[in-house]
Design an enzyme around this catalytic site. Structure first.
Site, PDB file in Angstrom:
ATOM      1  N   HIS A  57      -3.364 -15.628  -4.754  1.00 42.02           N
ATOM      2  CA  HIS A  57      -2.838 -14.595  -5.651  1.00 42.02           C
ATOM      3  C   HIS A  57      -2.055 -15.189  -6.806  1.00 42.02           C
ATOM      4  CE1 HIS A  57      -3.442 -12.553  -1.737  1.00 42.02           C
ATOM      5  NE2 HIS A  57      -4.052 -11.708  -2.542  1.00 42.02           N
ATOM      6  N   LYS A  88       0.794  -1.206   0.000  1.00 44.81           N
ATOM      7  CA  LYS A  88       0.000   0.000   0.000  1.00 44.81           C
ATOM      8  C   LYS A  88       0.840   1.276   0.000  1.00 44.81           C
ATOM      9  CE  LYS A  88      -2.438   0.885   3.585  1.00 44.81           C
ATOM     10  NZ  LYS A  88      -2.918   2.246   3.311  1.00 44.81           N
ATOM     11  N   CYS A 108      -7.963 -15.754   0.588  1.00 44.22           N
ATOM     12  CA  CYS A 108      -8.867 -14.684   0.158  1.00 44.22           C
ATOM     13  C   CYS A 108      -9.883 -15.275  -0.810  1.00 44.22           C
ATOM     14  CB  CYS A 108      -8.040 -13.570  -0.504  1.00 44.22           C
ATOM     15  SG  CYS A 108      -8.955 -12.028  -0.743  1.00 44.22           S
ATOM     16  N   GLU A 163      -4.952 -13.620   5.786  1.00 43.27           N
ATOM     17  CA  GLU A 163      -3.948 -14.089   4.842  1.00 43.27           C
ATOM     18  C   GLU A 163      -2.764 -14.677   5.595  1.00 43.27           C
ATOM     19  OE1 GLU A 163      -4.077 -10.959   1.635  1.00 43.27           O
ATOM     20  OE2 GLU A 163      -1.945 -11.407   1.774  1.00 43.27           O
ATOM     21  N   ARG A 211      -4.176  -2.680 -12.969  1.00 38.39           N
ATOM     22  CA  ARG A 211      -5.448  -2.885 -12.264  1.00 38.39           C
ATOM     23  C   ARG A 211      -6.049  -1.563 -11.802  1.00 38.39           C
ATOM     24  NH1 ARG A 211      -6.813  -8.084 -10.619  1.00 38.39           N
ATOM     25  NH2 ARG A 211      -5.671  -9.529 -11.972  1.00 38.39           N
TER      26      ARG A 211
HETATM   27  N1  GLN Z   1     -15.795 -12.118   0.254  1.00 37.07           N
HETATM   28  C1  GLN Z   1     -14.890 -11.486  -0.643  1.00 37.07           C
HETATM   29  C2  GLN Z   1     -14.467 -12.454  -1.728  1.00 37.07           C
HETATM   30  O1  GLN Z   1     -14.318 -13.590  -1.459  1.00 37.07           O
HETATM   31  C3  GLN Z   1     -13.661 -10.985   0.078  1.00 37.07           C
HETATM   32  C4  GLN Z   1     -12.730 -10.304  -0.871  1.00 37.07           C
HETATM   33  C5  GLN Z   1     -11.569  -9.621  -0.219  1.00 37.07           C
HETATM   34  O2  GLN Z   1     -11.134  -9.975   0.839  1.00 37.07           O
HETATM   35  N2  GLN Z   1     -10.996  -8.643  -0.855  1.00 37.07           N
HETATM   36  O3  GLN Z   1     -14.259 -12.081  -2.874  1.00 37.07           O
HETATM   37 ZN    ZN Z   2      -9.214 -11.120   1.191  1.00 38.05          ZN
END
Ligand code: GLN
Ligand code: ZN
Length: 774
Positions: free
Chosen positions: A709, A122, A741, A680, A530
């Site tokens: 990722h 970030k 994620c 994460e 992006r």
């Molecule tokens: N619930 C969202 C997804 O699974 C969470 C996304 C995120 O953490 N940026 O896409």
């Molecule tokens: Zn996430």
């Protein structure tokens, strides 16, 4: 000959293009559809179009008011490549002549088969992400790329004297991290004296090329750093003593966006640089004594907010200009930050309500505001008519329907502490065990499943009116069924519906809440190619109707296992929108939280037993100065609690956070009081469990075991090992098994295989634990 600093300027301008031309061009190049020459040609066109546009908006073509702030991917990477600041693992990327070219640049940004790209993180308190340079004790700095000189020549040919921009040496090293080859405890800033000669050399070459002004960006000086302030001050003094010493150099502007310099203001002001930009929108307006060291150095006042999209309060800005003018020899005005954080042009949003549109200033409008304010320098009164017009805009906003709604304000004002608190965790835990009957190490996912081309095309067709609402709904239901069936087949314990109906986890809610609007072309760069399209939160927030309930209800009807209701948390909704500036953020957060609280109740009433409220952006809004953090964490944590506290003890509340540097805000995360928190952890090999253990985290936690990722499929054994490590530090009865994620950006093939390995690994470790868990 040296040109006087212009009266009006900006720190930077969006690079991505009004219609995301740069995104399309770099992605086409990466996909092998176009050549390097074609990419360069598009980029060159974008740059000169930008200069021409800025000149039309009132920045002069010949006086260095236009910054050359373009980047093909990231400004920090540009500086790293300019100075050959790359670690051992990228050494082979140099061409025979010692330069780093286009493909080397993109390999650093994106990695290749053999290696991970540079880490991305970030950029200050924004949603932009930069690439973290890797520096070791022996990194051999060199001038490895001369794009900066090429840009100057290209601009000159088109008739523009532009101001080249680079990250300044102190910020560059503060933002870097130690390369793998560096010994423990190595600090990149220790290489300052080795780097400075390269800056001096480059400044010399710029002077030779006829450049009168250069911009060195030092925003790291507005944030608290790990090193002591005196050490930082010494580094700043040393750096700028070296850079200003060179005889043949352009004049130097140092920018310090995103906040106040604090005690570093007099230090930097006294270094002999030729112009100093300070952020007086976010940061405080310094008193004359703090500016005394400036002498003949031009003060460039960043009075126009570069980070949000509201028309400026020109009266307030003009007042700051007048105040500052009294304390300095020469004043200029600018934006507070680069305009890379806002979309190009409000005129592109004709579909917005005309009144709302009249309140907004995107990049182009902000340039015009800076130019207007510059006319007030030395001529108080010159912009009185503009100030009156801006006052009218403010009055129109304040009085517009929807901006200040009694029922919303009254509901928020009536809140009491009990609205923010759930019952005792032990009671909740018992009630949830009874309601859910889950095995040890329960498995789940974070929410989204791969968004296939069919899903995206269905949404596009529905938006165009090519599908009826019923047809669209059916397609989404088909997708939900497929996702539920797949999870049943894989053996997950707590299912999700897959979020196919959501274009974006924030915009989806914004489109369904009052007080928000969305744009069509309002893209801003998040990283590389992006972009995100932040929604505009302009009024008091309420929920006209349930948002997620029908989808959740349908998904739950397909299975006997619990399906999670999926909501985006209040802080994340704010962080990824343009927020109103006429109400404290904490108040707005509570308004959003109340709409989510109603959604939670409706989900419960529809039979949903597990509800996840995602807060991936909780850390993003954390203030840069430690002294401001406690207040932020208090309102942000409270707003999350407000959104969830009405849930019955038997309803299991989950949250999801998207980062692994967990330690710094673990108290706040604990304060969310969620029953289960997923975070994460896969990339950092489960390091977070140490933080959890040290903190004594008591509730459910799912450190990610699958790095989503990357397309890489983790082997079952690899997941087993991560889980084995986790159970050594976190009591097994608290542990959940999930990916890092959402799976939205992944393909189905690798996702299925990875999830199968994840579930099998959970089953295997569960068996190992045997009866020891209950
Ligand atoms: N619930 C969202 C997804 O699974 C969470 C996304 C995120 O953490 N940026 O896409
Ligand atoms: Zn996430």
């Amino acid at each position: 000959m040296t040109t006087a600093f212009p009266k009006a300027t900006i720190v930077g301008y969006p690079r991505i293009g009004r219609r995301r031309e740069l995104k399309k061009a770099v992605e086409a190049y990466w996909a092998g559809r176009t050549s390097a020459a074609e990419l360069e040609a598009t980029a060159a066109q974008l740059r000169t179009d930008t200069y021409a546009r800025l000149a039309t908006l009132g920045l002069e073509a010949g006086n260095y008011s236009i910054p050359a702030s373009f980047s093909l991917y990231d400004q920090v990477l540009d500086t790293a490549v300019t100075f050959g600041a790359v670690s051992e693992r990228f050494k082979d990327l140099y061409d025979a002549d010692g330069s780093l070219g286009l493909d080397a640049y993109f390999t650093l940004a994106r990695g290749d088969k053999e290696r991970q790209p540079l880490e991305m993180t970030k950029w200050f308190d924004t949603n932009y992400h930069y690439l973290v340079p890797e520096i070791g004790p022996d990194t051999a700095f060199s001038l490895a790329n001369d794009w900066i000189l090429r840009d100057v020549a290209e601009a000159a040919e088109a008739g523009f004297a532009v101001r080249p921009t680079l990250i300044g040496p102190v910020t560059f090293l503060l933002l870097s991290k130690a390369a793998d080859e560096a010994p423990a405890g190595f600090d990149p800033l220790s290489r300052l004296d080795d780097l400075l000669p390269l800056y001096v050399e480059l400044l010399g070459r710029l002077a030779e090329a006829g450049v009168d002004w250069v911009q060195l960006e030092e925003p790291a000086l507005v944030a608290d750093q790990a090193i002591a302030e005196t050490e930082l001050a010494a580094a700043v003094e040393r750096a700028y003593a070296a850079l200003t010493a060179g005889a043949d150099r352009p004049s130097i502007l140092v920018t310090t966006q995103y906040g106040s310099l604090g005690s570093l203001l007099p230090v930097l002001a006294g270094t002999g640089i030729d112009a100093l930009h300070i952020d007086v929108f976010k940061g405080a307006v310094p008193v004359p004594a703090e500016l005394a060291n400036l002498g003949a150095t031009v003060l460039v006042a960043g009075v126009v907010d570069g980070h949000n999209i509201w028309k400026a309060d020109l009266g307030a800005a003009a007042y700051k200009v007048a105040e500052l003018e009294a304390g300095v020899q020469t004043l200029a005005v600018a934006t507070s930050t680069s305009l890379q954080h806002v979309p190009h042009d409000v005129e592109d949003e004709q579909q917005l309500d005309a009144q709302l549109r009249s309140w907004l200033a995107f990049a182009d409008q902000k340039v015009a505001e800076v130019v207007t304010l510059s006319r007030a320098i030395g001529h108080p009164g010159a912009i009185d008519a503009d100030i009156a017009a801006a006052d009218e805009v403010l009055a129109s906003r304040a009085g517009a329907p929807g901006v200040n709604r009694t029922e919303v304000r009254e509901r928020a004002a009536a809140l009491t502490p009990s609205d923010f608190a759930r019952g005792d965790y032990a009671d909740r835990q018992a009630a949830q065990e009874g309601a859910l009957n889950l095995p040890a190490l329960p498995t789940t996912t974070i929410g989204s499943f791969p968004q296939t081309a069919e899903v995206r095309s269905a949404r596009a067709r529905a938006n165009r009116g090519d599908l009826t609402a019923e047809q669209y709904e059916q397609l989404m239901k088909d997708e939900i069924k497929r996702v539920i069936d797949l999870q049943e087949e894989l053996g997950f314990d707590v299912l999700v519906h897959g979020e196919p109906e959501r274009n974006d986890m924030v915009q989806y809610f914004a489109e369904n809440l009052d007080g928000f609007d969305v744009t069509v072309h309002g893209w801003v760069q998040s990283y590389g190619s992006r972009c995100t399209r932040p929604s505009i939160l302009w009024g008091d927030v309420s929920r006209p109707a349930p948002i997620t309930v029908p989808w959740a209800e349908y998904a739950q009807s397909l299975t006997g296992k619990p399906v999670k209701g999926m909501l985006t948390g209040p802080v994340t909704i704010l962080a990824w929108s343009f927020v109103r500036d006429d109400l404290p953020l904490g108040d707005t957060a509570n308004q959003v939280a109340l709409t989510l609280r109603d959604e939670v109740s409706d989900l419960e009433a529809a039979g949903i037993k597990v509800i996840q409220v995602d807060e991936p952006a909780l850390r993003e809004l954390l203030p840069l100065r430690k002294e401001d953090q406690a207040e932020y964490l208090e309102w942000s944590v409270n707003s999350f609690r407000l959104s969830t506290a009405s849930a019955a003890p038997s309803t299991q509340i989950h949250t999801h956070l998207c980062y692994s540097e967990f330690g710094a805000i673990i108290d706040a995360i604990d304060g969310l009081d969620a029953d289960v928190t997923s975070i994460e952890a896969a990339r950092s090999r489960m390091e977070v469990v140490h933080d959890l253990e040290a903190h004594g985290f008591k509730r459910g936690v799912g450190p990610g075991v699958y790095d989503i990722h990357s397309p890489r499929v983790p082997a079952e054994q690899e997941v087993v090992e991560l889980l084995e490590k986790a159970v050594q530090h976190v009591p097994a009865r608290q542990l959940w098994v999930n990916p890092d994620c959402g799976l939205k950006t992944r393909g189905y093939a690798e996702t299925e295989e990875s999830l199968r390995n994840l579930v099998n690994a959970a089953v295997a470790v569960r068996a190992q634990l045997g009866a020891s868990v209950s």
